[in-house]
Design a protein around this motif. Structure first.
Motif, PDB file in Angstrom:
ATOM      1  N   VAL A 119       0.838  -1.205   0.000  1.00 43.88           N
ATOM      2  CA  VAL A 119       0.000   0.000   0.000  1.00 43.88           C
ATOM      3  C   VAL A 119       0.867   1.247   0.000  1.00 43.88           C
ATOM      4  O   VAL A 119       0.623   2.207  -0.763  1.00 43.88           O
ATOM      5  CB  VAL A 119      -0.941   0.001   1.215  1.00 43.88           C
ATOM      6  N   LEU A 120       1.889   1.273   0.856  1.00 44.48           N
ATOM      7  CA  LEU A 120       2.779   2.437   0.939  1.00 44.48           C
ATOM      8  C   LEU A 120       3.491   2.683  -0.384  1.00 44.48           C
ATOM      9  O   LEU A 120       3.550   3.823  -0.876  1.00 44.48           O
ATOM     10  CB  LEU A 120       3.796   2.222   2.056  1.00 44.48           C
ATOM     11  N   ALA A 121       4.033   1.624  -0.978  1.00 48.05           N
ATOM     12  CA  ALA A 121       4.789   1.766  -2.223  1.00 48.05           C
ATOM     13  C   ALA A 121       3.898   2.300  -3.348  1.00 48.05           C
ATOM     14  O   ALA A 121       4.266   3.234  -4.063  1.00 48.05           O
ATOM     15  CB  ALA A 121       5.411   0.432  -2.619  1.00 48.05           C
ATOM     16  N   ILE A 122       2.717   1.712  -3.498  1.00 48.81           N
ATOM     17  CA  ILE A 122       1.818   2.130  -4.583  1.00 48.81           C
ATOM     18  C   ILE A 122       1.321   3.548  -4.345  1.00 48.81           C
ATOM     19  O   ILE A 122       1.254   4.358  -5.283  1.00 48.81           O
ATOM     20  CB  ILE A 122       0.648   1.146  -4.704  1.00 48.81           C
ATOM     21  N   ALA A 123       0.977   3.878  -3.107  1.00 51.62           N
ATOM     22  CA  ALA A 123       0.486   5.227  -2.801  1.00 51.62           C
ATOM     23  C   ALA A 123       1.544   6.280  -3.106  1.00 51.62           C
ATOM     24  O   ALA A 123       1.244   7.334  -3.686  1.00 51.62           O
ATOM     25  CB  ALA A 123       0.053   5.309  -1.340  1.00 51.62           C
ATOM     26  N   LEU A 124       2.803   6.009  -2.744  1.00 56.53           N
ATOM     27  CA  LEU A 124       3.861   6.979  -3.007  1.00 56.53           C
ATOM     28  C   LEU A 124       4.164   7.100  -4.496  1.00 56.53           C
ATOM     29  O   LEU A 124       4.482   8.189  -4.985  1.00 56.53           O
ATOM     30  CB  LEU A 124       5.128   6.594  -2.228  1.00 56.53           C
ATOM     31  N   VAL A 125       4.069   5.991  -5.227  1.00 54.79           N
ATOM     32  CA  VAL A 125       4.237   6.061  -6.681  1.00 54.79           C
ATOM     33  C   VAL A 125       3.158   6.949  -7.291  1.00 54.79           C
ATOM     34  O   VAL A 125       3.434   7.800  -8.149  1.00 54.79           O
ATOM     35  CB  VAL A 125       4.205   4.649  -7.303  1.00 54.79           C
TER      36      VAL A 125
END
Length: 275
Positions: A119-125
């Motif tokens: 979730v963190l990785a996709i949200a920051l992307v």
């Protein structure tokens, strides 16, 4: 236990390096697109890359299309593969299990930490790509008549609210897809003491699935391959949304999560932990 795993995740430099690289790739591509003398041909190259030149609000979708086939699964495989095997290799797994934690609780905590990373990785992307896209390509107000609006793949205009909802749906779909793949790596992580070996096992599944998708002879098993519906999120950007492939993809990934997490639990609950 969940708090401990989340804290370990946040304090792990390797995790932040993975997120940085995932965000850096779309940013680099956007810079090349903005400075190139010619746009990518319509219908060629990555999804949405031609459209973002007229509307930077759509660049998060293009960024997700860039990182999804290889880079995001690679990051997920490395993190999930190291989740149990890494503890065993470093000698901390036996210490963890000596406390009144329980193997099932530990495995669930590892799964939740994996989901939090995805979730963190996709949200920051998405956030990075939106900021980059708007800064370099504008909001497309001239093309569609209102800032932040886009033209859907079906030709209809989607306002900023509709675009935001579709992006949220896309994020949710990709999170489930990556969690389904990550659980495969988590299962391999319970089979070995090598985090690298577990990650390579998961990547072997990824490569095999991708290759079989290109073979006509493998048509009977294509609907069951883990990567088959990964790009179905593109249907969120049609009007109306095409739910057929999206629903099938969610059902397939739910099956992978249940089956491989159950296999990981069955193996880990009876595993002889010596380190």
């Amino acid at each position: 236990m969940i708090g401990v795993e989340l804290r370990k995740l946040v304090l792990r430099p390797r995790m932040w390096l993975s997120v940085f690289l995932l965000c850096a790739l779309p940013t680099l591509v956007a810079i090349f697109l903005a400075t190139a003398d010619f746009p990518p041909p319509r219908g060629q190259g990555g999804a949405f890359l031609n459209a973002v030149l007229r509307n930077g609000s759509l660049y998060p979708a293009a960024a997700l299309a860039l990182v999804l086939p290889v880079f995001l699964p690679l990051a997920v495989a490395v993190l999930a593969g190291d989740s149990v095997a890494g503890e065993s290799a470093s000698g901390t797994l036996r210490y963890l299990l000596s406390r009144p934690v329980g193997r099932s609780r530990l495995l669930v905590a590892k799964l939740i930490a994996l989901g939090a990373f995805i979730v963190l990785a996709i949200a920051l992307v998405v956030i990075t790509a939106l900021a980059t896209g708007v800064a370099l390509f504008g909001t497309g107000a001239e093309a569609v008549g209102q800032p932040g609006a886009i033209t859907s793949l079906s030709g209809a205009t989607l306002g900023p609210g509709a675009l935001a909802m579709r992006l949220l749906g896309t994020i949710g779909y990709i999170v489930v897809s990556m969690l389904g793949f990550g659980v495969i790596a988590l299962f391999f992580s319970t089979l070995t003491d090598s985090g690298l070996g577990a990650a390579l096992g998961a990547l072997a599944v990824l490569i095999t699935s991708s290759v079989l998708e290109t073979l006509d002879a493998a048509a009977p098993i294509k609907p069951y391959l883990p990567t088959n519906y990964w790009l179905a999120w593109i249907d969120f950007f049609r009007d109306p949304i095409f739910w057929h492939s999206i629903n099938k993809g969610l059902l397939l990934q739910a099956g992978y999560i249940v089956v491989f997490f159950g296999a990981a639990w069955a193996n880990f609950s009876t595993k002889d932990v010596t380190s």
